[in-house]
Design an enzyme around this catalytic site. Sequence first.
Site, short mmCIF file in Angstrom:
data_model
loop_
_atom_site.label_atom_id
_atom_site.label_comp_id
_atom_site.label_asym_id
_atom_site.label_seq_id
_atom_site.Cartn_x
_atom_site.Cartn_y
_atom_site.Cartn_z
N LYS A 28 0.84 -1.21 0.00
CA LYS A 28 0.00 0.00 0.00
C LYS A 28 0.87 1.25 0.00
O LYS A 28 0.61 2.21 -0.73
CB LYS A 28 -0.92 0.01 1.21
N SER A 180 4.42 11.71 12.33
CA SER A 180 4.34 10.70 11.27
C SER A 180 5.41 10.96 10.22
O SER A 180 5.66 12.11 9.84
CB SER A 180 2.95 10.75 10.62
N GLN A 182 4.97 10.28 7.29
CA GLN A 182 4.25 10.68 6.08
C GLN A 182 4.32 12.18 5.85
O GLN A 182 4.25 12.64 4.71
CB GLN A 182 2.80 10.21 6.15
N SER A 208 10.21 6.83 11.97
CA SER A 208 10.05 5.76 10.97
C SER A 208 10.93 6.01 9.75
O SER A 208 10.48 6.00 8.61
CB SER A 208 8.57 5.64 10.55
N ASP A 329 4.44 -0.26 12.06
CA ASP A 329 3.32 -1.06 11.58
C ASP A 329 3.46 -2.53 11.95
O ASP A 329 2.50 -3.30 11.82
CB ASP A 329 3.18 -0.92 10.06
#
Length: 390
Positions: A28, A180, A182, A208, A329
Amino acid sequence: MSTLPDQLEIKPLAGPFNVTIDDQPGSKSLTNRALLLAALAQGESTLANVLISDDTRVMLAALGKLGFKLDINEAAKTVRVQGYHGKIPNRNAELFLGNAGTAMRFLASACCLSTPERYGGEYHLDGIERMRHRPIGQLVDSLNEIGGGIDYVGETGYPPLLVHGNGLRGGKIRMSTTLSSQYISALLQIGPCCDESLTIYFDGPVTSRPYVEMTLTLMERFGASVDANVSFTAIRVEPSGYEACSCDIEPDASNAGYFLAMAAIVPDSRCTIERLGFKSLQGDAAFAEQVIQPMGASVIYEPNSITVISPPTAEKLTGIDADLNHMPDMAQTLAVTALFAEGPTTIRNVGNLRVKETDRLAALQTELTKLGATVMINGDDITIKPPPGN
Protein backbone atom coordinates in the site's frame (compact mmCIF):
# COMPACT_ATOMS: atom_id res chain seq x y z
CA MET A 1 -28.84 -4.50 6.64
CA SER A 2 -25.89 -6.60 7.77
CA THR A 3 -26.33 -10.39 7.69
CA LEU A 4 -23.20 -11.13 9.74
CA PRO A 5 -23.64 -13.79 12.42
CA ASP A 6 -23.62 -12.87 16.12
CA GLN A 7 -20.57 -15.10 16.57
CA LEU A 8 -17.89 -16.28 14.20
CA GLU A 9 -15.88 -19.38 15.05
CA ILE A 10 -12.18 -19.18 14.22
CA LYS A 11 -10.53 -22.60 14.12
CA PRO A 12 -6.80 -22.90 14.87
CA LEU A 13 -4.45 -24.53 12.40
CA ALA A 14 -4.64 -28.31 12.64
CA GLY A 15 -0.88 -28.75 12.46
CA PRO A 16 2.41 -27.64 10.93
CA PHE A 17 2.67 -26.11 7.46
CA ASN A 18 5.33 -25.50 4.82
CA VAL A 19 4.36 -22.88 2.26
CA THR A 20 5.91 -20.56 -0.30
CA ILE A 21 3.94 -17.42 -1.13
CA ASP A 22 4.78 -15.77 -4.44
CA ASP A 23 1.58 -13.89 -5.28
CA GLN A 24 1.12 -11.56 -2.34
CA PRO A 25 -0.64 -8.23 -3.02
CA GLY A 26 1.48 -5.15 -3.59
CA SER A 27 2.53 -2.70 -0.91
CA LYS A 28 0.00 0.00 0.00
CA SER A 29 2.78 2.42 0.93
CA LEU A 30 4.57 1.95 -2.38
CA THR A 31 1.35 1.96 -4.41
CA ASN A 32 0.15 5.35 -3.16
CA ARG A 33 3.62 6.88 -3.49
CA ALA A 34 4.06 5.54 -7.02
CA LEU A 35 0.60 6.78 -8.06
CA LEU A 36 1.43 10.31 -6.94
CA LEU A 37 4.89 10.36 -8.52
CA ALA A 38 3.50 9.03 -11.79
CA ALA A 39 0.87 11.79 -11.78
CA LEU A 40 3.57 14.43 -11.22
CA ALA A 41 5.91 12.98 -13.85
CA GLN A 42 6.23 13.87 -17.52
CA GLY A 43 4.78 11.18 -19.76
CA GLU A 44 2.90 7.95 -19.17
CA SER A 45 3.91 5.55 -16.39
CA THR A 46 2.82 1.94 -16.02
CA LEU A 47 2.51 0.52 -12.52
CA ALA A 48 2.31 -3.27 -12.05
CA ASN A 49 1.23 -5.36 -9.04
CA VAL A 50 -0.70 -2.37 -7.73
CA LEU A 51 -2.59 -2.99 -4.50
CA ILE A 52 -6.33 -2.53 -4.95
CA SER A 53 -7.67 -1.65 -1.50
CA ASP A 54 -9.77 0.99 0.24
CA ASP A 55 -6.84 3.39 0.67
CA THR A 56 -5.52 3.00 -2.87
CA ARG A 57 -9.01 3.30 -4.37
CA VAL A 58 -9.34 6.58 -2.47
CA MET A 59 -6.07 7.80 -4.01
CA LEU A 60 -7.09 6.69 -7.50
CA ALA A 61 -10.49 8.38 -7.20
CA ALA A 62 -8.90 11.59 -5.94
CA LEU A 63 -6.36 11.69 -8.78
CA GLY A 64 -9.24 11.20 -11.21
CA LYS A 65 -11.13 14.16 -9.69
CA LEU A 66 -7.99 16.24 -10.01
CA GLY A 67 -8.08 15.54 -13.76
CA PHE A 68 -5.33 12.95 -14.18
CA LYS A 69 -5.93 10.33 -16.86
CA LEU A 70 -5.86 6.82 -15.41
CA ASP A 71 -6.25 3.44 -17.09
CA ILE A 72 -7.05 1.03 -14.25
CA ASN A 73 -7.15 -2.75 -14.72
CA GLU A 74 -8.03 -4.21 -11.33
CA ALA A 75 -7.95 -7.81 -12.58
CA ALA A 76 -4.41 -7.41 -13.91
CA LYS A 77 -3.42 -5.14 -10.99
CA THR A 78 -2.03 -2.52 -13.36
CA VAL A 79 -2.53 1.24 -13.64
CA ARG A 80 -1.34 3.50 -16.43
CA VAL A 81 -1.01 7.14 -15.37
CA GLN A 82 -0.61 10.10 -17.70
CA GLY A 83 1.55 12.58 -15.82
CA TYR A 84 1.20 16.36 -16.08
CA HIS A 85 4.78 17.41 -15.27
CA GLY A 86 4.08 18.86 -11.85
CA LYS A 87 0.75 20.45 -12.76
CA ILE A 88 -2.75 19.79 -11.44
CA PRO A 89 -5.11 19.47 -14.44
CA ASN A 90 -8.37 20.59 -12.79
CA ARG A 91 -8.76 24.00 -11.19
CA ASN A 92 -11.12 22.87 -8.44
CA ALA A 93 -11.94 19.56 -6.77
CA GLU A 94 -13.76 18.14 -3.75
CA LEU A 95 -11.66 15.23 -2.49
CA PHE A 96 -13.15 12.75 -0.02
CA LEU A 97 -10.25 10.71 1.29
CA GLY A 98 -11.97 8.39 3.76
CA ASN A 99 -9.46 7.42 6.44
CA ALA A 100 -6.45 7.15 4.10
CA GLY A 101 -3.63 8.99 5.82
CA THR A 102 -1.23 8.73 2.88
CA ALA A 103 -3.81 10.17 0.49
CA MET A 104 -4.66 13.11 2.78
CA ARG A 105 -1.05 14.05 3.48
CA PHE A 106 0.35 13.45 0.00
CA LEU A 107 -2.46 15.23 -1.83
CA ALA A 108 -2.48 18.19 0.56
CA SER A 109 1.11 18.76 -0.58
CA ALA A 110 0.51 18.04 -4.26
CA CYS A 111 -2.47 20.40 -4.56
CA CYS A 112 -0.24 23.26 -3.38
CA LEU A 113 1.77 22.92 -6.59
CA SER A 114 -1.01 24.39 -8.70
CA THR A 115 -0.69 28.12 -9.46
CA PRO A 116 -2.92 30.61 -11.33
CA GLU A 117 -0.53 30.28 -14.28
CA ARG A 118 -0.59 26.47 -14.05
CA TYR A 119 -4.28 25.68 -13.66
CA GLY A 120 -4.32 26.91 -10.03
CA GLY A 121 -7.54 26.70 -8.11
CA GLU A 122 -9.00 25.56 -4.80
CA TYR A 123 -9.16 22.04 -3.46
CA HIS A 124 -11.23 20.83 -0.52
CA LEU A 125 -9.82 17.76 1.25
CA ASP A 126 -11.91 15.88 3.82
CA GLY A 127 -12.50 12.38 5.14
CA ILE A 128 -14.49 10.37 7.62
CA GLU A 129 -14.91 11.57 11.21
CA ARG A 130 -11.78 9.75 12.38
CA MET A 131 -9.73 11.62 9.75
CA ARG A 132 -10.84 14.87 11.37
CA HIS A 133 -9.04 13.76 14.53
CA ARG A 134 -5.75 12.83 12.84
CA PRO A 135 -3.27 15.71 13.21
CA ILE A 136 -1.77 17.36 10.14
CA GLY A 137 -0.58 20.68 11.54
CA GLN A 138 3.17 19.98 11.24
CA LEU A 139 2.78 19.31 7.52
CA VAL A 140 0.49 22.29 6.87
CA ASP A 141 2.85 24.67 8.69
CA SER A 142 5.80 23.47 6.62
CA LEU A 143 3.90 23.76 3.33
CA ASN A 144 2.70 27.27 4.12
CA GLU A 145 6.28 28.20 5.04
CA ILE A 146 7.45 27.48 1.47
CA GLY A 147 4.58 29.24 -0.28
CA GLY A 148 1.56 26.97 0.16
CA GLY A 149 -1.86 28.36 0.90
CA ILE A 150 -3.72 25.95 3.16
CA ASP A 151 -6.59 26.95 5.47
CA TYR A 152 -8.33 24.83 8.07
CA VAL A 153 -12.05 24.47 7.46
CA GLY A 154 -12.71 23.18 10.99
CA GLU A 155 -10.41 22.71 13.97
CA THR A 156 -6.91 24.14 13.59
CA GLY A 157 -4.34 21.42 13.03
CA TYR A 158 -6.76 18.85 11.59
CA PRO A 159 -8.65 18.15 8.34
CA PRO A 160 -10.75 19.20 6.52
CA LEU A 161 -8.44 21.47 4.55
CA LEU A 162 -8.93 24.11 1.87
CA VAL A 163 -5.84 24.22 -0.36
CA HIS A 164 -5.31 27.30 -2.54
CA GLY A 165 -3.19 26.84 -5.65
CA ASN A 166 -0.41 29.27 -4.77
CA GLY A 167 2.47 27.14 -6.02
CA LEU A 168 5.51 26.20 -3.95
CA ARG A 169 8.79 28.08 -4.18
CA GLY A 170 10.89 25.56 -2.25
CA GLY A 171 13.61 26.74 0.10
CA LYS A 172 14.60 25.55 3.56
CA ILE A 173 12.45 23.89 6.22
CA ARG A 174 13.44 22.94 9.75
CA MET A 175 11.42 20.18 11.38
CA SER A 176 11.37 18.78 14.89
CA THR A 177 10.56 15.10 15.44
CA THR A 178 7.29 14.48 13.59
CA LEU A 179 4.23 12.52 14.62
CA SER A 180 4.34 10.70 11.27
CA SER A 181 6.98 10.00 8.65
CA GLN A 182 4.25 10.68 6.08
CA TYR A 183 4.64 14.41 6.73
CA ILE A 184 8.26 14.16 5.62
CA SER A 185 7.44 11.97 2.62
CA ALA A 186 4.66 14.36 1.59
CA LEU A 187 7.14 17.26 1.52
CA LEU A 188 9.90 15.33 -0.22
CA GLN A 189 7.67 14.07 -3.01
CA ILE A 190 6.69 17.57 -4.13
CA GLY A 191 10.28 18.81 -3.89
CA PRO A 192 11.22 18.13 -7.55
CA CYS A 193 8.22 20.23 -8.65
CA CYS A 194 9.06 23.32 -6.57
CA ASP A 195 10.50 26.47 -8.16
CA GLU A 196 13.84 25.99 -6.41
CA SER A 197 15.59 23.32 -4.38
CA LEU A 198 13.95 22.11 -1.17
CA THR A 199 16.08 21.29 1.88
CA ILE A 200 14.63 19.79 5.07
CA TYR A 201 16.69 19.98 8.25
CA PHE A 202 15.81 17.72 11.19
CA ASP A 203 16.27 18.83 14.79
CA GLY A 204 15.67 15.35 16.16
CA PRO A 205 15.40 11.70 15.12
CA VAL A 206 13.48 11.02 11.91
CA THR A 207 10.28 9.15 12.74
CA SER A 208 10.05 5.76 10.97
CA ARG A 209 13.17 6.55 8.95
CA PRO A 210 12.89 3.47 6.66
CA TYR A 211 9.64 4.87 5.24
CA VAL A 212 11.43 8.12 4.38
CA GLU A 213 14.29 6.17 2.79
CA MET A 214 11.72 4.19 0.78
CA THR A 215 10.23 7.47 -0.47
CA LEU A 216 13.64 8.78 -1.53
CA THR A 217 14.54 5.59 -3.42
CA LEU A 218 11.22 5.58 -5.28
CA MET A 219 11.65 9.27 -6.14
CA GLU A 220 15.03 8.46 -7.67
CA ARG A 221 13.44 5.73 -9.80
CA PHE A 222 11.21 8.44 -11.24
CA GLY A 223 14.26 10.57 -12.05
CA ALA A 224 14.41 12.89 -9.02
CA SER A 225 17.71 14.26 -7.75
CA VAL A 226 17.91 13.84 -3.95
CA ASP A 227 20.71 13.93 -1.41
CA ALA A 228 20.54 12.88 2.26
CA ASN A 229 23.62 13.48 4.38
CA VAL A 230 25.26 10.56 6.17
CA SER A 231 23.82 11.48 9.56
CA PHE A 232 20.35 11.95 8.03
CA THR A 233 19.99 15.40 9.58
CA ALA A 234 19.27 17.06 6.24
CA ILE A 235 17.77 16.07 2.88
CA ARG A 236 18.03 18.21 -0.27
CA VAL A 237 15.78 17.77 -3.30
CA GLU A 238 16.57 19.51 -6.58
CA PRO A 239 13.80 21.00 -8.79
CA SER A 240 14.48 18.39 -11.46
CA GLY A 241 10.92 17.21 -12.01
CA TYR A 242 9.98 13.57 -12.56
CA GLU A 243 10.15 11.32 -15.62
CA ALA A 244 7.63 8.58 -16.36
CA CYS A 245 8.76 5.02 -15.75
CA SER A 246 7.53 1.44 -15.44
CA CYS A 247 7.31 0.39 -11.82
CA ASP A 248 6.66 -3.08 -10.37
CA ILE A 249 5.23 -2.71 -6.85
CA GLU A 250 6.78 -5.04 -4.26
CA PRO A 251 4.60 -7.30 -2.11
CA ASP A 252 3.42 -5.63 1.09
CA ALA A 253 6.04 -6.35 3.76
CA SER A 254 3.69 -5.46 6.62
CA ASN A 255 1.16 -8.06 5.48
CA ALA A 256 3.91 -10.61 4.85
CA GLY A 257 4.80 -10.31 8.51
CA TYR A 258 1.58 -12.09 9.51
CA PHE A 259 2.53 -15.26 7.63
CA LEU A 260 6.14 -15.15 8.78
CA ALA A 261 5.08 -14.74 12.40
CA MET A 262 2.63 -17.62 12.02
CA ALA A 263 5.46 -19.87 10.87
CA ALA A 264 7.40 -18.92 14.00
CA ILE A 265 4.43 -19.66 16.24
CA VAL A 266 3.24 -23.01 14.84
CA PRO A 267 5.71 -25.84 15.66
CA ASP A 268 7.47 -27.57 12.76
CA SER A 269 6.35 -24.89 10.30
CA ARG A 270 8.10 -22.96 7.57
CA CYS A 271 7.05 -20.01 5.37
CA THR A 272 8.85 -18.35 2.47
CA ILE A 273 7.80 -15.00 0.99
CA GLU A 274 9.09 -14.43 -2.54
CA ARG A 275 9.96 -11.01 -4.02
CA LEU A 276 10.85 -9.62 -0.59
CA GLY A 277 14.32 -9.66 0.94
CA PHE A 278 17.18 -7.43 1.96
CA LYS A 279 16.94 -5.62 -1.40
CA SER A 280 13.41 -4.50 -0.55
CA LEU A 281 12.54 -0.81 -0.41
CA GLN A 282 10.37 -1.46 2.65
CA GLY A 283 11.90 -1.32 6.10
CA ASP A 284 9.28 -3.78 7.37
CA ALA A 285 10.96 -6.49 5.30
CA ALA A 286 13.59 -6.69 8.06
CA PHE A 287 10.95 -7.76 10.63
CA ALA A 288 11.83 -11.45 10.41
CA GLU A 289 15.57 -10.94 10.86
CA GLN A 290 15.43 -8.14 13.43
CA VAL A 291 12.44 -9.27 15.51
CA ILE A 292 11.32 -12.84 14.86
CA GLN A 293 14.83 -14.31 14.80
CA PRO A 294 15.80 -12.90 18.23
CA MET A 295 12.67 -14.58 19.62
CA GLY A 296 14.10 -17.97 18.65
CA ALA A 297 12.91 -18.72 15.13
CA SER A 298 15.33 -19.43 12.27
CA VAL A 299 15.42 -16.91 9.44
CA ILE A 300 16.88 -17.13 5.94
CA TYR A 301 17.15 -13.56 4.65
CA GLU A 302 18.11 -13.44 0.97
CA PRO A 303 18.10 -10.64 -1.63
CA ASN A 304 14.60 -11.47 -2.89
CA SER A 305 13.08 -13.89 -0.40
CA ILE A 306 12.49 -14.30 3.33
CA THR A 307 12.02 -17.66 5.07
CA VAL A 308 11.02 -18.23 8.70
CA ILE A 309 11.32 -21.65 10.35
CA SER A 310 9.77 -22.35 13.75
CA PRO A 311 12.00 -23.24 16.70
CA PRO A 312 12.63 -26.94 17.32
CA THR A 313 9.56 -28.72 18.72
CA ALA A 314 10.95 -28.86 22.25
CA GLU A 315 11.64 -25.10 22.33
CA LYS A 316 9.41 -22.04 22.49
CA LEU A 317 9.73 -18.47 21.39
CA THR A 318 11.00 -16.08 24.05
CA GLY A 319 9.82 -12.57 24.77
CA ILE A 320 12.04 -9.68 23.69
CA ASP A 321 12.55 -5.96 24.26
CA ALA A 322 12.33 -4.23 20.86
CA ASP A 323 12.40 -0.62 19.68
CA LEU A 324 10.04 -0.53 16.68
CA ASN A 325 10.13 3.18 15.94
CA HIS A 326 11.64 2.29 12.55
CA MET A 327 8.84 -0.20 11.74
CA PRO A 328 5.78 0.77 13.84
CA ASP A 329 3.32 -1.06 11.58
CA MET A 330 4.83 -4.33 12.79
CA ALA A 331 3.95 -3.65 16.43
CA GLN A 332 0.59 -5.41 16.20
CA THR A 333 2.15 -8.48 14.61
CA LEU A 334 4.80 -8.67 17.32
CA ALA A 335 2.19 -8.11 20.03
CA VAL A 336 0.20 -11.15 18.90
CA THR A 337 3.37 -13.24 18.50
CA ALA A 338 4.21 -12.30 22.10
CA LEU A 339 1.17 -14.27 23.30
CA PHE A 340 2.98 -17.47 22.30
CA ALA A 341 6.36 -16.61 23.83
CA GLU A 342 7.84 -17.32 27.22
CA GLY A 343 8.19 -14.16 29.27
CA PRO A 344 7.08 -10.60 28.57
CA THR A 345 7.65 -8.64 25.38
CA THR A 346 8.11 -4.87 25.42
CA ILE A 347 7.62 -2.81 22.27
CA ARG A 348 9.19 0.62 22.59
CA ASN A 349 8.96 4.03 20.95
CA VAL A 350 5.70 3.51 19.05
CA GLY A 351 3.68 6.48 20.29
CA ASN A 352 2.80 7.42 16.70
CA LEU A 353 0.43 4.41 16.67
CA ARG A 354 -2.02 6.61 18.55
CA VAL A 355 -2.65 8.77 15.46
CA LYS A 356 -3.33 6.01 12.93
CA GLU A 357 -6.79 5.04 11.65
CA THR A 358 -7.47 4.26 15.32
CA ASP A 359 -5.46 4.42 18.54
CA ARG A 360 -3.58 1.19 17.93
CA LEU A 361 -1.96 1.10 21.38
CA ALA A 362 -5.34 1.27 23.11
CA ALA A 363 -6.77 -1.28 20.67
CA LEU A 364 -3.93 -3.72 21.37
CA GLN A 365 -4.44 -3.39 25.11
CA THR A 366 -8.19 -3.96 24.81
CA GLU A 367 -8.09 -6.95 22.48
CA LEU A 368 -5.06 -8.76 23.94
CA THR A 369 -6.53 -8.43 27.43
CA LYS A 370 -9.62 -10.28 26.16
CA LEU A 371 -7.28 -13.16 25.26
CA GLY A 372 -5.93 -13.36 28.79
CA ALA A 373 -2.75 -11.32 28.39
CA THR A 374 -1.62 -8.64 30.82
CA VAL A 375 -0.95 -5.49 28.82
CA MET A 376 0.63 -2.29 30.17
CA ILE A 377 1.14 0.97 28.32
CA ASN A 378 3.86 3.27 29.63
CA GLY A 379 4.27 6.42 27.58
CA ASP A 380 5.22 5.32 24.06
CA ASP A 381 5.94 1.72 25.12
CA ILE A 382 3.68 -1.30 25.49
CA THR A 383 4.46 -4.51 27.40
CA ILE A 384 2.63 -7.81 26.83
CA LYS A 385 2.75 -10.64 29.34
CA PRO A 386 1.29 -13.79 27.77
CA PRO A 387 -1.60 -15.67 29.38
CA PRO A 388 -0.63 -18.26 32.00
CA GLY A 389 -0.02 -21.68 30.48
CA ASN A 390 0.19 -20.35 26.92
